[in-house]
Design an enzyme around this catalytic site. Structure first.
Site, short mmCIF file in Angstrom:
data_model
loop_
_atom_site.label_atom_id
_atom_site.label_comp_id
_atom_site.label_asym_id
_atom_site.label_seq_id
_atom_site.Cartn_x
_atom_site.Cartn_y
_atom_site.Cartn_z
N THR A 72 -0.74 9.85 1.24
CA THR A 72 0.23 10.68 0.54
C THR A 72 1.12 9.76 -0.27
O THR A 72 1.38 8.63 0.14
CB THR A 72 1.08 11.50 1.53
N CYS A 82 0.48 12.45 -6.99
CA CYS A 82 0.41 13.22 -5.76
C CYS A 82 -1.07 13.27 -5.42
O CYS A 82 -1.91 13.50 -6.31
CB CYS A 82 0.98 14.63 -5.95
#
Length: 232
Positions: free
Chosen positions: A83, A193
């Site tokens: 992440t 992202c």
């Protein structure tokens, strides 16, 4: 081959993509039936996000650092946090282990610098776009990061959380992201992202694209397949 320890679940959709890409890259380089040696600690994203929204970053750091330590104890030779946003607590995670921690912003910044660009746009969660931790990491590599206007940031982030994290891929959202890239006017764009690469591909926009997940995977496989120095 070294064993990679993945901290995943943020979201499970992008973690599944990490698993696929890691195995494809190892197979591509090694041939035959080779696949990646992987340990996975997958957290409940709702619990992590709840702490983030409450500003309980100590709680986030503790949970992710514990996951990293458990991976190292289980035999991981390097840690990969799957992440971008949670790299906000990267220092705490890195401090919890003795094995290498592969920072996603470093791998991406090196790719941007190698391309010759010094200024790129960023598509990411609102937190990653608004906070200093990410852009400052890129600045340390000599790369300036620019972000969309406030309204665009809000919609980019909404699409991530309400659509991409649920594996909901929509053409209209892709069109919106392409428009955001055009409005930023930067000569390149970071897909900052890990879910954004499910929506945007290099050919979708008219500037070079830097996919953080794929670049992170490439760096991780470099580590996994590097020769172990011999004593003496």
């Amino acid at each position: 081959m070294r064993t990679l320890g993945l901290i995943g679940g943020m979201s499970w959709v992008s973690t599944a993509e990490y698993y696929r890409l890691l195995n494809e890259e190892v197979a591509r380089r090694c041939g035959g039936l080779h696949s990646a040696k992987i340990l996975l600690a997958s957290v409940d994203f709702a619990e992590i996000e709840e702490r983030k929204l409450a500003g309980d970053w100590d709680g986030v750091a503790a949970r992710l650092s514990d996951a990293a330590a458990r991976l190292e104890s289980a035999g991981a030779d390097a840690i990969v946090l799957c992440t971008n946003t949670m790299h906000y607590v990267a220092a705490a995670i890195e401090g919890a282990v003795s094995v290498p921690f592969l920072h996603i912003a470093d791998t991406t910044a090196r790719a941007v610098a190698a391309s010759g660009l010094t200024r790129v746009g960023l598509l990411a969660t609102a937190f990653t776009m608004q906070e200093a931790f990410y852009v400052e990491r890129f600045a340390s590599h000599g790369v300036e990061v620019v972000t969309p206007a406030a309204d665009d940031r809000a919609e980019v982030s909404r699409i991530i959380y309400e659509e991409l994290c649920h594996n909901d891929i929509r053409d209209e959202s892709r069109d919106f992201y392409v428009g955001v890239v055009e409005r930023m006017g930067a000569p390149g764009v970071i897909l900052g992202c890990t879910e954004v690469e499910l929506l945007i591909r290099p050919g979708d926009v008219g500037v070079p694209v830097f996919p953080t997940t794929q670049l992170h995977v490439t760096a991780a496989v470099d580590v996994a397949l590097a020769e172990v120095p011999r004593a003496g």
